[in-house]
Scaffold this active site. Sequence first.
Site, short mmCIF file in Angstrom:
data_model
loop_
_atom_site.label_atom_id
_atom_site.label_comp_id
_atom_site.label_asym_id
_atom_site.label_seq_id
_atom_site.Cartn_x
_atom_site.Cartn_y
_atom_site.Cartn_z
N ASN A 196 -29.02 12.61 -46.61
CA ASN A 196 -29.64 12.91 -47.90
C ASN A 196 -31.16 12.89 -47.77
OD1 ASN A 196 -29.33 10.06 -47.57
ND2 ASN A 196 -29.67 9.71 -49.77
N GLU A 198 -34.31 12.79 -50.35
CA GLU A 198 -34.71 12.65 -51.75
C GLU A 198 -36.11 13.20 -52.00
OE1 GLU A 198 -31.98 8.73 -52.76
OE2 GLU A 198 -34.15 8.53 -52.76
N CYS A 225 -28.20 16.29 -51.04
CA CYS A 225 -27.24 15.34 -50.50
C CYS A 225 -26.98 15.61 -49.01
CB CYS A 225 -25.92 15.44 -51.26
SG CYS A 225 -26.06 15.00 -53.01
N GLU A 248 -24.15 16.04 -47.46
CA GLU A 248 -23.15 17.07 -47.22
C GLU A 248 -23.79 18.46 -47.20
OE1 GLU A 248 -23.14 14.65 -49.44
OE2 GLU A 248 -21.11 13.96 -49.93
N CYS A 274 -20.33 13.44 -54.15
CA CYS A 274 -20.59 13.70 -55.57
C CYS A 274 -19.94 15.03 -55.93
CB CYS A 274 -22.10 13.75 -55.85
SG CYS A 274 -22.91 15.33 -55.51
N CYS A 293 -21.35 18.24 -54.32
CA CYS A 293 -20.96 18.47 -52.92
C CYS A 293 -19.50 18.87 -52.80
CB CYS A 293 -21.27 17.23 -52.10
SG CYS A 293 -23.06 17.04 -51.88
#
Lengths: 120, 120, 120, 120
Positions: D42, D44, D53, D55, D82, D85
């Site tokens: 991830n 940010e 993310c 993925e 999530c 994803c």
Amino acid sequence: MTDRELYERAVAVAQRAYAPYSSYLVGAAVLLRDGRVVEGVNVENAAYPLGICAEKSALSAAVVAGYGPGDVEAIGITASPCGGCRQWLHEFRLDRATYLHDGELVTRSAAELLPDTWSL
Amino acid sequence: MTDRELYERAVAVAQRAYAPYSSYLVGAAVLLRDGRVVEGVNVENAAYPLGICAEKSALSAAVVAGYGPGDVEAIGITASPCGGCRQWLHEFRLDRATYLHDGELVTRSAAELLPDTWSL
Amino acid sequence: MTDRELYERAVAVAQRAYAPYSSYLVGAAVLLRDGRVVEGVNVENAAYPLGICAEKSALSAAVVAGYGPGDVEAIGITASPCGGCRQWLHEFRLDRATYLHDGELVTRSAAELLPDTWSL
Amino acid sequence: MTDRELYERAVAVAQRAYAPYSSYLVGAAVLLRDGRVVEGVNVENAAYPLGICAEKSALSAAVVAGYGPGDVEAIGITASPCGGCRQWLHEFRLDRATYLHDGELVTRSAAELLPDTWSL
């Protein structure tokens, strides 16, 4: 308001969607626990990832109006929610979502739509 | 409504933001060309990338109310808009944005905020 | 590697973009301060807001390879970056971005691309 | 490579995540049908909704390397994906995802993770 009526509110508001890139108009209508209904539509952007979905539009309108997680009972959507919006239904702890899927109106819980998600 | 008053509307509505992850409350108020004002707040999600900013919340509320690109004159925001929201200001063709920056209220055009962006 | 060469790397990799919805292929190439180059492309999704841009693709590849903010010198992009990606250029503290704009190759600093943004 | 080994690759790469805002490091490892493994973390951003993310980071790296939907067999993730994803797992037509959930390693199909989603 029945789930079908909530779905019909979503269908009606979808006409206002701003979707010049996909031409795919989506509407959503949120039923708050006090009986109020708040609506949303998808709003696209020329930079596709910056757009937002109808469910987020409706739920953010509920937040602006003073509501938060736990205050929303149900949502009607013109189509099956994307995964990102399912995460919002979980965050706001909705009881159920009603949408058209394969030509049929279906109602699902947030947990059914997003199995195995994390606790908040 | 002056730009300062629009900014003050943004400050007032920011209290309603749903920002449990950053604790950073943001408000936005959009002035439509017909004089109407629509508000927005940031709405975060436990999956951070799924949240939305106050500017998108306000502009999507304007779309739900029947407005679109060209109908929005100005926006007041409690803080400098992120790049993603600047792209929305460009998409909706706002004349100007007013926000607090380094302790001072500043007003910028969408083009100043996002130089060299593409034509729509 | 010159800025023009970096841009040409972006043009070459753009052919690998996954952009079935917009048919708009974007490539990006990041020059790390140690001379290494990492590439990215846009990856769209049927739910438009869930896609990612080429710049994010390239910078996330740099992070996976062990680099972070301060380690990236420059980026070449096939087109002017969207506002969301400009915020990433700021976060990673790039010196400059080179891209095609109105038929001409231009080079801008992150600060020029995103004036008035917040300090990190 | 077993699903457990893929998960362990995800755990190892998670240390490289750029997550200064949540301090929540996520890793992902994608197994391509030709046996190659590609990793992601991830990344940010100070503007939370602009982050991506792990993925997406891993799957976009696969796309840069020349792979696309249908070419990815499985993914290992340090945590339950999530909803956003999950939509990517569906788009790329993965057979299965393995992740830690409630202290146990579980493996699910993309369809199990995102019931009722639309056909592509």
